[in-house]
Design an enzyme around this catalytic site. Structure first.
Site, PDB file in Angstrom:
ATOM      1  N   CYS A 174       0.860  -1.177   0.000  1.00 36.98           N
ATOM      2  CA  CYS A 174       0.000   0.000   0.000  1.00 36.98           C
ATOM      3  C   CYS A 174       0.898   1.229   0.000  1.00 36.98           C
ATOM      4  CB  CYS A 174      -0.873   0.022   1.245  1.00 36.98           C
ATOM      5  SG  CYS A 174      -1.746  -1.516   1.537  1.00 36.98           S
ATOM      6  N   ARG A 197       1.207   1.358  -6.250  1.00 33.28           N
ATOM      7  CA  ARG A 197       1.426   0.324  -5.237  1.00 33.28           C
ATOM      8  C   ARG A 197       0.134  -0.344  -4.780  1.00 33.28           C
ATOM      9  NH1 ARG A 197       6.482   0.943  -2.785  1.00 33.28           N
ATOM     10  NH2 ARG A 197       5.769  -0.333  -1.085  1.00 33.28           N
ATOM     11  N   TRP A 238      -3.977  -1.702  -0.976  1.00 29.21           N
ATOM     12  CA  TRP A 238      -3.945  -2.963  -1.731  1.00 29.21           C
ATOM     13  C   TRP A 238      -4.396  -4.008  -0.716  1.00 29.21           C
ATOM     14  CZ3 TRP A 238      -2.408  -4.362  -6.690  1.00 29.21           C
ATOM     15  CH2 TRP A 238      -2.110  -5.699  -6.905  1.00 29.21           C
ATOM     16  N   ASN A 259       0.800   0.481   6.637  1.00 26.80           N
ATOM     17  CA  ASN A 259       1.224  -0.483   5.609  1.00 26.80           C
ATOM     18  C   ASN A 259       1.772  -1.691   6.338  1.00 26.80           C
ATOM     19  OD1 ASN A 259       0.740   1.222   3.525  1.00 26.80           O
ATOM     20  ND2 ASN A 259       2.886   1.601   3.031  1.00 26.80           N
ATOM     21  N   GLY A 260       1.592  -2.876   5.748  1.00 27.30           N
ATOM     22  CA  GLY A 260       2.148  -4.080   6.362  1.00 27.30           C
ATOM     23  C   GLY A 260       1.048  -4.898   7.001  1.00 27.30           C
ATOM     24  N   GLU A 308      11.618 -20.738 -17.510  1.00 28.11           N
ATOM     25  CA  GLU A 308      11.399 -19.356 -17.094  1.00 28.11           C
ATOM     26  C   GLU A 308      12.656 -18.516 -17.358  1.00 28.11           C
ATOM     27  OE1 GLU A 308       9.014 -17.573 -16.548  1.00 28.11           O
ATOM     28  OE2 GLU A 308       9.716 -15.890 -15.367  1.00 28.11           O
ATOM     29  N   LYS A 365      12.721 -15.253 -19.768  1.00 26.54           N
ATOM     30  CA  LYS A 365      13.194 -13.925 -19.326  1.00 26.54           C
ATOM     31  C   LYS A 365      14.218 -13.399 -20.321  1.00 26.54           C
ATOM     32  CE  LYS A 365      10.795 -13.066 -17.211  1.00 26.54           C
ATOM     33  NZ  LYS A 365       9.661 -13.744 -16.812  1.00 26.54           N
ATOM     34  N   GLU A 411      12.698 -12.424 -23.771  1.00 29.15           N
ATOM     35  CA  GLU A 411      11.822 -11.247 -23.702  1.00 29.15           C
ATOM     36  C   GLU A 411      12.589  -9.926 -23.730  1.00 29.15           C
ATOM     37  OE1 GLU A 411       9.771 -12.450 -19.979  1.00 29.15           O
ATOM     38  OE2 GLU A 411       8.012 -11.641 -20.949  1.00 29.15           O
ATOM     39  N   HIS A 446      18.460 -36.165 -27.088  1.00 32.62           N
ATOM     40  CA  HIS A 446      17.471 -36.653 -28.055  1.00 32.62           C
ATOM     41  C   HIS A 446      17.269 -35.672 -29.203  1.00 32.62           C
ATOM     42  CE1 HIS A 446      16.604 -40.089 -25.578  1.00 32.62           C
ATOM     43  NE2 HIS A 446      16.526 -39.280 -24.519  1.00 32.62           N
ATOM     44  N   LYS A 471       2.089  -5.627 -20.783  1.00 28.49           N
ATOM     45  CA  LYS A 471       2.037  -6.191 -19.432  1.00 28.49           C
ATOM     46  C   LYS A 471       0.820  -7.101 -19.237  1.00 28.49           C
ATOM     47  CE  LYS A 471       3.519  -6.865 -15.353  1.00 28.49           C
ATOM     48  NZ  LYS A 471       4.577  -7.874 -15.299  1.00 28.49           N
TER      49      LYS A 471
HETATM   50  C1  F6R Z   1       6.595 -13.003 -18.910  1.00 30.97           C
HETATM   51  C2  F6R Z   1       5.264 -12.474 -18.769  1.00 30.97           C
HETATM   52  C3  F6R Z   1       4.165 -13.129 -19.527  1.00 30.97           C
HETATM   53  C4  F6R Z   1       2.965 -13.340 -18.595  1.00 30.97           C
HETATM   54  C5  F6R Z   1       1.764 -13.886 -19.384  1.00 30.97           C
HETATM   55  C6  F6R Z   1       0.606 -14.211 -18.471  1.00 30.97           C
HETATM   56  O1  F6R Z   1       7.533 -12.256 -18.231  1.00 30.97           O
HETATM   57  O2  F6R Z   1       5.040 -11.551 -18.063  1.00 30.97           O
HETATM   58  O3  F6R Z   1       4.581 -14.337 -20.082  1.00 30.97           O
HETATM   59  O4  F6R Z   1       3.345 -14.243 -17.605  1.00 30.97           O
HETATM   60  O5  F6R Z   1       1.365 -12.953 -20.337  1.00 30.97           O
HETATM   61  O6  F6R Z   1       0.205 -13.075 -17.764  1.00 30.97           O
HETATM   62  P1  F6R Z   1      -0.659 -13.195 -16.444  1.00 30.97           P
HETATM   63  O7  F6R Z   1       0.181 -13.877 -15.431  1.00 30.97           O
HETATM   64  O8  F6R Z   1      -0.991 -11.767 -16.096  1.00 30.97           O
HETATM   65  O9  F6R Z   1      -1.872 -13.999 -16.785  1.00 30.97           O
END
Ligand code: F6R
Length: 604
Positions: A2, A27, A75, A99-100, A480, A484, A487, A503, A599
């Site tokens: 928050c 936040r 939040w 907060n917390g 993962e 990363k 991306e 394989h 995002k």
């Molecule tokens: C990778 C990334 C994307 C999301 C994907 C699902 O860094 O951010 O691969 O993980 O678009 O998004 P959410 O988790 O919001 O459903």
């Protein structure tokens, strides 16, 4: 998660509080509120939803003389995002923002209720103000009452209190949640939970240490430390750049979020661990009645956390578990058996493909659960049950802390189910809970490792591809790591099970093929090592990540020795995230806004 602001001075208190909250809105934004004490009278405004709603409500409210004020953007953790649960919270004649999490709030609340105190909200925060007023009544000294109150609280907090009987004072305390105070030559005092609201207002600032508490008036800033000794403020100059202030000095939000993981995992654990079991107050135990299989469905990084979960559910909870990519699942006429719990995982709660699979499961009358970071998102509203990951707002497009908290929640959930199904002994459960408590330490970023990765990254800016390899639960982590890297660096990277390289993909091995090898000491070490040696023998350039020295590697990143592979998982997660970050920075890319990505993917 928050945001807090506070102001004492002669200027336009309302505007100062609201514009401070605007800076912190990222936040948490499910509700917001302010309390202003002017001419001995409190004015309180609260609104659910974004800050504009609060701005609208306070349109007619004028602050044009000396006042003290506190504000908060929330939040939700305890209690739904409603006006009653929004801060500031009222006692008889005092207000608090916080907060917390107050871990012993239930105990304190019970005692207060026995004394006849009426609670208006479902929050943990409200106990602070009632406890303060109880102490104030007993000793009639504001600061003594506040100090006593602070000594009675357990948990993590940053808090501000204002009270009608001391209309020129703001009390503050910080323990485990960030807070700073700013001052200037006009005797104004400003509080906030991060730098940005104070930029342009305060001349210099003091960042409180854990355990600090005290008060401000027009003429004074009085600070006591955790040993109750009076200390001097340690002032520093404030940056003048708002964006960099929001990043708290980190170069990118992604970097900041990597560093935040230790704290947000601690938030994810709060209130959910007892000595022998996992406590999820938010879900009904009946959710698992009649369930013989768990089906997990998600996209991208969330899919990788689901894949990690499948190893934990089968190993710890001894329940059948399958994992699906949402965009595939929705078009392949899947069989929906009634004894399946359908679980979707999403940072945003808005990803179109994942949301659709949730709707399919609902139409098929399956029980549904969402693991999500955003309360009130579409998935949270749609699912029968929800566990929030509490990562706070994730700004970097490349997900880091959301992944870390998702895996943490799944680890807890697999133990929760293990308890229901009696699939682990009490000692095994205790051991796992003990490990969970160590996760915030395993995810602290050390300067040494970050420096090493920074230096080493310069050797990985070219080549014809990367293979991140791992076995068992380290395979999803390899996936993962590769995601990363691609991306944000735009280099080709694949995650692969170590044992599967021979394989096919091993045909690619040459010095320009970079292998990032995850070698946990406590899980299939010899087997994984053999797989890496096969690649090394074919001249692939190897970067090994392990706690155990490995002489066949061209580069070696040493993690801290851990007592269990799950802690190694989190240590290595930090390494692969930092490696991608540093490679991307060296390539001159915009880490937080990589090309072609968004995002929240709300389209199919
Ligand atoms: C990778 C990334 C994307 C999301 C994907 C699902 O860094 O951010 O691969 O993980 O678009 O998004 P959410 O988790 O919001 O459903």
């Amino acid at each position: 998660m928050c945001g807090i602001v506070g102001y004492l001075g002669d200027k336009n208190t309302k505007e100062i509080l609201l514009s401070g909250l605007k800076e912190l809105e990222y936040r948490g934004y499910d509700s917001a509120g302010i309390a202003v004490l002017q001419d001995g009278e409190f004015s309180i405004y609260k609104a659910v939803g974004k800050l504009v709603n609060l701005e609208e409500k306070t349109k007619e409210f004028i602050t044009d003389k000396f006042a003290v004020g506190i504000g908060h953007t929330r939040w939700a953790t305890h209690g739904k995002p409603t006006e009653l649960n929004a801060h500031p919270h009222l006692g008889e004649s005092s207000y608090v923002v916080h907060n917390g999490i107050i871990e012993n709030y239930a105990e304190l609340k019970q005692k207060l209720q026995e004394d006849g105190v009426k609670f208006l909200s479902q929050t943990d925060t409200e106990v602070i103000v009632h406890q303060f007023e109880k102490n104030l009544l007993a000793c009639e000294d504001g600061f003594k009452a506040f100090s006593k109150t602070i000594s009675e609280l357990e948990g993590a907090y940053a808090t501000l209190i204002v009270t009608a009987s001391l209309p020129d004072t703001i009390f503050f305390a910080k323990h485990g949640s960030p807070m700073l105070v700013g001052v200037n030559d006009e005797d104004e005092k400003f509080f906030a939970s991060s730098d940005s609201p104070l930029i342009g207002l305060a001349k210099e600032v003091n960042y409180f240490e854990d355990g600090d508490y005290g008060y401000v008036t027009k003429d004074e800033l009085v600070i006591y430390n955790k040993n109750a000794e009076k200390t001097k403020p340690n002032f520093s100059q404030l940056s003048t750049d708002k964006l960099s202030a929001q990043k708290d000095g980190y170069r990118f939000f992604m970097e900041k979020e990597i560093y935040e993981q230790s704290d947000v995992i601690a938030d994810t654990l709060i209130g959910r661990l007892s000595d022998e079991e996992i406590v999820f107050d938010e879900i009904d135990k009946n959710l698992f009645d009649g369930i013989n299989e768990i089906k997990l469905c998600a996209c991208g990084t969330s899919y990788h956390s689901a894949l990690s979960a499948s190893y934990m559910f089968e190993r710890y909870s001894k329940i059948r578990c399958s994992v699906e990519i949402a965009s595939e699942f929705r078009y392949r006429s899947p069989i929906m058996a009634k004894d399946t719990l359908f679980v979707v995982i999403s940072q945003s709660g808005e990803t179109a493909d994942t949301l659709e699979t949730l709707k399919m499961a609902k139409r098929a009358n399956l029980k549904t659960l969402v693991i999500c970071n955003v309360d009130n998102s579409s998935m949270v509203r749609e699912a029968d049950a929800c566990i929030l990951t509490r990562a706070g707002i994730e700004k970097g497009v490349a997900s880091t802390k959301a992944f870390a908290t998702q895996v943490t929640v799944f680890w807890m959930l697999s133990l929760y189910v293990a308890k229901l199904r009696d699939s682990l002994t009490t000692d095994e459960l205790k051991y796992q809970i003990h490990l969970l408590r160590e996760t915030p330490v395993a995810t602290k970023v050390s300067d040494e490792i970050h420096e090493k990765i920074k230096r080493l990254s310069k050797r990985y800016l070219h080549g014809h591809g990367f293979f991140f390899i791992g076995r068992d639960i380290f395979f999803p982590l390899a996936l993962e790591g590769a995601l990363k890297l691609k991306e944000i660096s735009y280099l080709h990277a694949e995650g692969y099970p170590s044992g599967e390289m021979k394989h096919g993909p091993i045909a690619l091995a040459d010095p320009e093929l970079f292998t990032i090898a995850l070698l946990p000491e406590h899980l299939l070490y010899e087997k994984s090592k053999n797989n890496v040696e096969e690649l090394s023998a074919r001249d692939s350039t190897i970067c090994a990540i392990s706690a155990k020295e490995f002489d066949k590697a061209d580069d070696f990143i040493k993690i801290n020795p851990c007592k269990d592979y799950m802690l190694e998982f989190f240590e290595m997660m930090i390494v692969v995230q930092l490696l991608s970050l540093e490679i991307s920075i060296r390539l001159g890319n915009d880490v937080d806004m990589p090309r072609n990505l968004a995002k929240s993917v709300t389209v199919e």
